[in-house]
Structure formats: C-alpha cells, structure tokens
Design a protein around this motif. Structure first.
Motif, PDB file in Angstrom:
ATOM      1  N   LEU A  92       0.831  -1.203   0.000  1.00  0.00           N
ATOM      2  CA  LEU A  92       0.000   0.000   0.000  1.00  0.00           C
ATOM      3  C   LEU A  92       0.869   1.258   0.000  1.00  0.00           C
ATOM      4  O   LEU A  92       0.651   2.176   0.781  1.00  0.00           O
ATOM      5  CB  LEU A  92      -0.939  -0.022   1.204  1.00  0.00           C
ATOM      6  CG  LEU A  92      -1.937  -1.193   1.242  1.00  0.00           C
ATOM      7  CD1 LEU A  92      -2.754  -1.166   2.522  1.00  0.00           C
ATOM      8  CD2 LEU A  92      -2.837  -1.178   0.013  1.00  0.00           C
ATOM      9  N   ASP A  93       1.835   1.272  -0.905  1.00  0.00           N
ATOM     10  CA  ASP A  93       2.741   2.418  -1.020  1.00  0.00           C
ATOM     11  C   ASP A  93       3.433   2.679   0.318  1.00  0.00           C
ATOM     12  O   ASP A  93       3.530   3.813   0.790  1.00  0.00           O
ATOM     13  CB  ASP A  93       1.978   3.673  -1.481  1.00  0.00           C
ATOM     14  CG  ASP A  93       2.916   4.725  -2.066  1.00  0.00           C
ATOM     15  OD1 ASP A  93       4.063   4.370  -2.385  1.00  0.00           O
ATOM     16  OD2 ASP A  93       2.498   5.890  -2.177  1.00  0.00           O
ATOM     17  N   SER A  94       3.898   1.572   0.920  1.00  0.00           N
ATOM     18  CA  SER A  94       4.530   1.654   2.236  1.00  0.00           C
ATOM     19  C   SER A  94       5.891   2.344   2.153  1.00  0.00           C
ATOM     20  O   SER A  94       6.494   2.452   1.079  1.00  0.00           O
ATOM     21  CB  SER A  94       4.704   0.254   2.825  1.00  0.00           C
ATOM     22  OG  SER A  94       5.572  -0.521   1.998  1.00  0.00           O
ATOM     23  N   ARG A  95       6.377   2.764   3.304  1.00  0.00           N
ATOM     24  CA  ARG A  95       7.634   3.511   3.350  1.00  0.00           C
ATOM     25  C   ARG A  95       8.827   2.614   2.994  1.00  0.00           C
ATOM     26  O   ARG A  95       9.741   3.045   2.290  1.00  0.00           O
ATOM     27  CB  ARG A  95       7.819   4.105   4.744  1.00  0.00           C
ATOM     28  CG  ARG A  95       9.045   4.988   4.899  1.00  0.00           C
ATOM     29  CD  ARG A  95       9.063   5.699   6.246  1.00  0.00           C
ATOM     30  NE  ARG A  95       9.131   4.777   7.366  1.00  0.00           N
ATOM     31  CZ  ARG A  95       8.135   4.511   8.200  1.00  0.00           C
ATOM     32  NH1 ARG A  95       6.961   5.101   8.011  1.00  0.00           N
ATOM     33  NH2 ARG A  95       8.278   3.682   9.206  1.00  0.00           N
ATOM     34  N   ASN A  96       8.840   1.367   3.479  1.00  0.00           N
ATOM     35  CA  ASN A  96       9.994   0.483   3.283  1.00  0.00           C
ATOM     36  C   ASN A  96       9.707  -0.712   2.380  1.00  0.00           C
ATOM     37  O   ASN A  96      10.561  -1.586   2.235  1.00  0.00           O
ATOM     38  CB  ASN A  96      10.507  -0.013   4.644  1.00  0.00           C
ATOM     39  CG  ASN A  96      11.118   1.114   5.462  1.00  0.00           C
ATOM     40  OD1 ASN A  96      11.865   1.925   4.934  1.00  0.00           O
ATOM     41  ND2 ASN A  96      10.754   1.189   6.730  1.00  0.00           N
ATOM     42  N   GLY A  97       8.526  -0.758   1.788  1.00  0.00           N
ATOM     43  CA  GLY A  97       8.234  -1.803   0.816  1.00  0.00           C
ATOM     44  C   GLY A  97       7.865  -3.139   1.446  1.00  0.00           C
ATOM     45  O   GLY A  97       7.966  -3.337   2.665  1.00  0.00           O
ATOM     46  N   THR A  98       7.415  -4.056   0.586  1.00  0.00           N
ATOM     47  CA  THR A  98       6.997  -5.395   0.992  1.00  0.00           C
ATOM     48  C   THR A  98       7.782  -6.417   0.180  1.00  0.00           C
ATOM     49  O   THR A  98       7.969  -6.233  -1.028  1.00  0.00           O
ATOM     50  CB  THR A  98       5.485  -5.592   0.766  1.00  0.00           C
ATOM     51  OG1 THR A  98       4.765  -4.595   1.510  1.00  0.00           O
ATOM     52  CG2 THR A  98       5.031  -6.968   1.195  1.00  0.00           C
ATOM     53  N   GLN A 102      12.140 -12.485   0.327  1.00  0.00           N
ATOM     54  CA  GLN A 102      13.224 -11.528   0.088  1.00  0.00           C
ATOM     55  C   GLN A 102      13.205 -10.920  -1.318  1.00  0.00           C
ATOM     56  O   GLN A 102      14.180 -10.272  -1.724  1.00  0.00           O
ATOM     57  CB  GLN A 102      14.595 -12.182   0.355  1.00  0.00           C
ATOM     58  CG  GLN A 102      14.755 -12.656   1.798  1.00  0.00           C
ATOM     59  CD  GLN A 102      16.132 -13.202   2.094  1.00  0.00           C
ATOM     60  OE1 GLN A 102      16.880 -13.558   1.186  1.00  0.00           O
ATOM     61  NE2 GLN A 102      16.482 -13.251   3.366  1.00  0.00           N
ATOM     62  N   VAL A 103      12.120 -11.079  -2.043  1.00  0.00           N
ATOM     63  CA  VAL A 103      11.957 -10.442  -3.349  1.00  0.00           C
ATOM     64  C   VAL A 103      10.942  -9.309  -3.209  1.00  0.00           C
ATOM     65  O   VAL A 103       9.809  -9.536  -2.755  1.00  0.00           O
ATOM     66  CB  VAL A 103      11.486 -11.446  -4.420  1.00  0.00           C
ATOM     67  CG1 VAL A 103      11.248 -10.727  -5.748  1.00  0.00           C
ATOM     68  CG2 VAL A 103      12.498 -12.565  -4.588  1.00  0.00           C
ATOM     69  N   SER A 104      11.326  -8.090  -3.570  1.00  0.00           N
ATOM     70  CA  SER A 104      10.441  -6.936  -3.441  1.00  0.00           C
ATOM     71  C   SER A 104       9.264  -7.050  -4.403  1.00  0.00           C
ATOM     72  O   SER A 104       9.439  -7.386  -5.581  1.00  0.00           O
ATOM     73  CB  SER A 104      11.226  -5.656  -3.722  1.00  0.00           C
ATOM     74  OG  SER A 104      10.395  -4.536  -3.562  1.00  0.00           O
ATOM     75  N   VAL A 105       8.047  -6.790  -3.909  1.00  0.00           N
ATOM     76  CA  VAL A 105       6.847  -6.903  -4.732  1.00  0.00           C
ATOM     77  C   VAL A 105       5.941  -5.695  -4.494  1.00  0.00           C
ATOM     78  O   VAL A 105       5.969  -5.079  -3.425  1.00  0.00           O
ATOM     79  CB  VAL A 105       6.056  -8.202  -4.424  1.00  0.00           C
ATOM     80  CG1 VAL A 105       6.895  -9.430  -4.710  1.00  0.00           C
ATOM     81  CG2 VAL A 105       5.550  -8.219  -2.985  1.00  0.00           C
ATOM     82  N   LEU A 106       5.153  -5.372  -5.516  1.00  0.00           N
ATOM     83  CA  LEU A 106       4.059  -4.416  -5.372  1.00  0.00           C
ATOM     84  C   LEU A 106       2.743  -5.148  -5.228  1.00  0.00           C
ATOM     85  O   LEU A 106       1.892  -4.774  -4.424  1.00  0.00           O
ATOM     86  CB  LEU A 106       4.012  -3.474  -6.578  1.00  0.00           C
ATOM     87  CG  LEU A 106       5.196  -2.523  -6.742  1.00  0.00           C
ATOM     88  CD1 LEU A 106       5.040  -1.719  -8.030  1.00  0.00           C
ATOM     89  CD2 LEU A 106       5.289  -1.582  -5.544  1.00  0.00           C
ATOM     90  N   LYS A 107       2.587  -6.221  -6.008  1.00  0.00           N
ATOM     91  CA  LYS A 107       1.379  -7.041  -5.950  1.00  0.00           C
ATOM     92  C   LYS A 107       1.754  -8.428  -6.450  1.00  0.00           C
ATOM     93  O   LYS A 107       2.345  -8.561  -7.525  1.00  0.00           O
ATOM     94  CB  LYS A 107       0.271  -6.442  -6.824  1.00  0.00           C
ATOM     95  CG  LYS A 107      -1.051  -7.180  -6.769  1.00  0.00           C
ATOM     96  CD  LYS A 107      -2.090  -6.438  -7.611  1.00  0.00           C
ATOM     97  CE  LYS A 107      -3.444  -7.126  -7.570  1.00  0.00           C
ATOM     98  NZ  LYS A 107      -4.449  -6.418  -8.405  1.00  0.00           N
ATOM     99  N   ALA A 108       1.444  -9.462  -5.670  1.00  0.00           N
ATOM    100  CA  ALA A 108       1.872 -10.807  -6.058  1.00  0.00           C
ATOM    101  C   ALA A 108       1.030 -11.849  -5.345  1.00  0.00           C
ATOM    102  O   ALA A 108       0.411 -11.582  -4.307  1.00  0.00           O
ATOM    103  CB  ALA A 108       3.354 -11.016  -5.726  1.00  0.00           C
TER     104      ALA A 108
END
Length: 455
Positions: A92-98, A102-108
């Motif tokens: 949700l447009d977080s400050r430190n990401g999701t 260990q793989v950065s995602v926006l939606k998965a």
C-alpha cells in the motif's frame, strides 16, 4: 447518521470488502479458505493472526487487522485478499516496501509457507485447513444491479445490510464496476428512498468550483455568483448524497468535508452561518485510500469518517457467469431486447467468447461494447487479437511484404495498448492519475483508451 458527532478517536470502520468467492455454496453461505500469519522475526515475534474475513490489512495503525509495533512498518503497510481462490498481497505504497521470500513486490500471489517481509518484521503465511463461511444474498437483483454469481451475491448481502442503516458507506472497486449503481441501489432499498439522490463527481469538477458545488454559495461570494445557491448537501436533505471519486478531493476541501460528516452541517461559500443537513452519505473511489493516507494525500480522520462500512465491488473478470444476465439487462435498458440483432448477442457461443475477454473497463466496457454492436448491426470481437500472439518475448518479427507505414502503425498500436494497460494497472484503473503519469491531458488519454477498446 443520527448522533454522528465529532470525537477524539474516529470510529473503527466495519471491514466488509466484498469477497470474491469461488468456493462451494451451501444454504446461503459460501466457504472460503482461512489464512494465518505468524510473526517469525521482529518486535512482535511470536504473535499469530487468523483471518476472519477474505481481506486483512497489516500495519501499525490501531485499525489494522494485524497491528504491528515495528517503527519501520507503515500505518497501512500491505493487505492480503483472497480472490478467485488465490491469496494476493498488495503493498500500500509503504515507506519500506513489501517482500516475499526476500523479493520486493508491489502485488503478487502468496504461496503456502511464503515469508512476508515488512520493515524489520517477517511473517509466515499459511492457508487452511479450516474454512470461513461468507453470507450470500438469496436475490439475483439489488436495486438497479443484477448478478447471480457468488461474488455478486456476497456483495449484495453486504449492500443489503448497509441499506438497512443510515451509516456512511465507502464503495471501492475498479473503474466501471458499478459503484454509482450500488449507491443508487442502497438509496432505493433504504428508508430514505422517497428523498432525493444527489450525485457529485469530485473528479469531474474543477477544484475551485467543487466547494460551491458541495456546500453552495451566497450572492457575491465570487465572480459570477449573482445570487445565493444551495449546494449538493442541502439539495440532498432527507435523502442521499453520493460523492463519486472522493479520492480526488484536494487538501483544502478535505477538512470541510470532514466537518460536514461529523457535525452534519455545512457553510456556504461567502457565508458565516452553518446550515444543518439531514443526509445519508455514500462515497466511492477506484483508488486505494489507505495508500493515499500513507502518502499523506488523504486525511486519515476523513478516511475513517467515510469508511464506516467498506464494500468492495468485484471486477467483471471475477464474475463472468453474470455476463448473460448483464447483457440481457443492458439490452433491455437500451430498449433493444426485442431487436433481431440483440438475439445474436445472447447466443451461448457468443457469450462464451465474451467470457474470454478480461474486460479491464468492467461493466461500463461491456455496455459500450453491446451498444457499439447494436449500432453497427453486427457483433464484432470485443478486443483485438491477444497481444501475446503479436508480441512475444523474442525479437520482433518483421514482414517485409508490408508497406513501412502500415507495419509501423501496427507495432505502434501494440505498444500503445500495452503501455495504457500497464499504466491503468499501476494506478488501479484511475484514469486521472494514469493521464498525469503519462504526461498528457485527461481528454487525450480517454481518446487513446477508446481507440484501443479499453474504455
């Protein structure tokens, strides 16, 4: 909403996102998987959470479903939704990401045993084995809406409960999913059905005129104000006001709308006097307002005043079994159900062909497509050939037998459509935001969408 006065702590919204359910149905209920989250690292290590709905928000805010105490986690960091039998996590447009494993995602999609990373916190995700029972309406119509799919009957059950109260409702969903129809249906099915239903499109009115549109103005309040005029809130007294695209409200108007919701009183532009209003408020957005709150573009206290009851409307791709009923209903509304060409649009084989389309514009796109087919007296394919068939992962195949101009236009069209689809997906279907990202005005962006059958 009687007695809805200002308070130091805004009420916790009723989280009713409107499940997209494809599980077995028994006696007015549908079964969906229950999921679990266990904190395996971070300040809340050892904490466990078990879902009670098909949707869960994770963050540090007290209204989140799973509240964390990690300062590196945002107020609304991410959410998990069960849709079409799969779990989907969305940052949700977080400050430190999701991250997932260990793989950065926006939606998965989330697999069994996946490890979610939120700041310094890690959570293990698991599905099952027990089920949740989601109530379903026994109706296939609600107000002006139609649908017999499980997803829509689940939404109808929530809409029916909302209509039985005067609580403020926030409708969420992609563009074209029928949010205005849902608002009108709540009004028709509620106790205020005999009062006015007033619609204000917050995204279509220039910001400098929107305050007057909502709250009215007095004579001489600004250039062109030749006489007093009541605003939409006053006009809706005794009935319902529907605030469409409420996420487009600018920062100057948000506190004024908040006061109107808390005090049920408004002040016209150019006046010093507050006028009481007796209205039921329904708002809608195709944005994710929690993301807007994280980005400080939308006030959190206003969000909670709007989201007393949250209802998500499913996209058409999650309810393709409703295509036949929707097509028939649309043709009837167009006064074309008895026309010979309409019968071809309701043939089972043709409806099956429609079901293979993803319908990014949802019910609005379906209506436009049917109207165009009637106007041309010939059903045409709902979209061009799939892009995957035209453009693969390998090098572009060039046909030297074609003239340069036609070959170039073909590939330019493929690029434009892919670009538009990606831009709409990035902005959750919000055309205004997508046009802003593309660096073009909204009218030109709409023309591009029409050209490629996306609107």
């Amino acid at each position: 909403m009687a007695g809805d006065r200002a308070s130091s702590v805004p009420p916790r919204p009723a989280k009713e996102p409107g499940p997209a359910v494809t599980a077995p149905v028994t006696s007015g209920h549908a079964s969906i998987d229950r999921f679990r989250l266990r904190v395996i690292a971070g300040p809340d290590s050892g904490v466990a959470f078990t879902s009670t709905r098909d949707h869960a928000v994770i963050g540090t805010h007290e209204s989140a479903d799973l509240v964390l105490h990690d300062r590196t986690v945002s107020r609304f960091h991410c959410d998990i939704v069960l849709a079409a039998g799969r779990a989907i996590v969305r940052d949700l447009d977080s400050r430190n990401g999701t991250t997932i494993d260990q793989v950065s995602v926006l939606k998965a999609h989330l697999a069994q045993g996946a490890v979610l990373g939120l700041g310094k916190t890690q959570l293990r995700f698991e599905i099952g084995p027990d089920k949740l029972q989601i109530p379903l309406s026994d109706r296939d119509r609600f107000g002006v809406m139609v649908g017999q799919s499980v997803a829509m009957r689940a939404a109808f059950a929530l809409l029916e409960r909302a209509a039985a109260t005067d609580a403020t409702v926030l409708l969420e969903g992609e563009t074209g999913t029928g949010k205005e129809a849902a608002a009108e249906s709540i009004h028709r099915e509620g106790s205020r059905r005999d009062g006015p239903f007033v619609v204000v499109d917050c995204g279509a009115i220039p910001p400098d005129l929107l305050e007057s549109e909502l709250f009215g103005h007095e004579k001489g309040a600004f250039t062109g104000a030749h006489g007093p005029r009541e605003g939409a809130f006053e006009a809706a007294t005794g009935g319902t006001i529907f605030l469409d695209e409420v996420g487009e409200l600018g920062p100057k108007l948000q506190p004024k709308l908040l006061r109107a919701l808390e005090r049920r009183e408004v002040k016209r532009v150019g006046s010093n006097r507050y006028v009481p209003v007796d209205v039921r408020v329904i708002a809608a957005t195709n944005r994710t307002l929690r993301t807007e709150v994280n980005a400080q573009r939308f006030r959190s206290d206003l969000f909670y005043r709007l989201a007393v009851i949250e209802i998500r409307l499913p996209p058409l791709r999650e309810r393709t079994e409703d295509l036949a009923g929707l097509a028939r209903h649309i043709l009837e509304s167009l006064g074309a159900a008895a026309r010979p060409e309409a019968s071809a649009l309701l043939e089972p084989d043709f409806l099956a062909e429609l079901g293979r389309h993803s319908w990014p514009g949802n019910v609005r796109e379906l209506r436009n497509y049917l109207e165009r087919s009637l106007a041309l007296h010939d059903p045409t394919p709902p979209l061009p050939e799939p892009l995957s068939a035209e453009v693969g992962a390998g090098p572009i195949e060039v046909d030297p037998t074609q003239p340069l101009r036609s070959a170039r236009e073909k590939w330019l069209g493929v690029f434009e459509r892919r670009y538009l689809e990606a831009l709409l997906a990035k902005n959750d279907g919000n055309v205004t935001a997508a046009a802003r990202d593309a660096g073009v005005n909204r009218i030109h962006f709409y023309r591009l969408l029409w050209r490629h059958g996306l609107k």
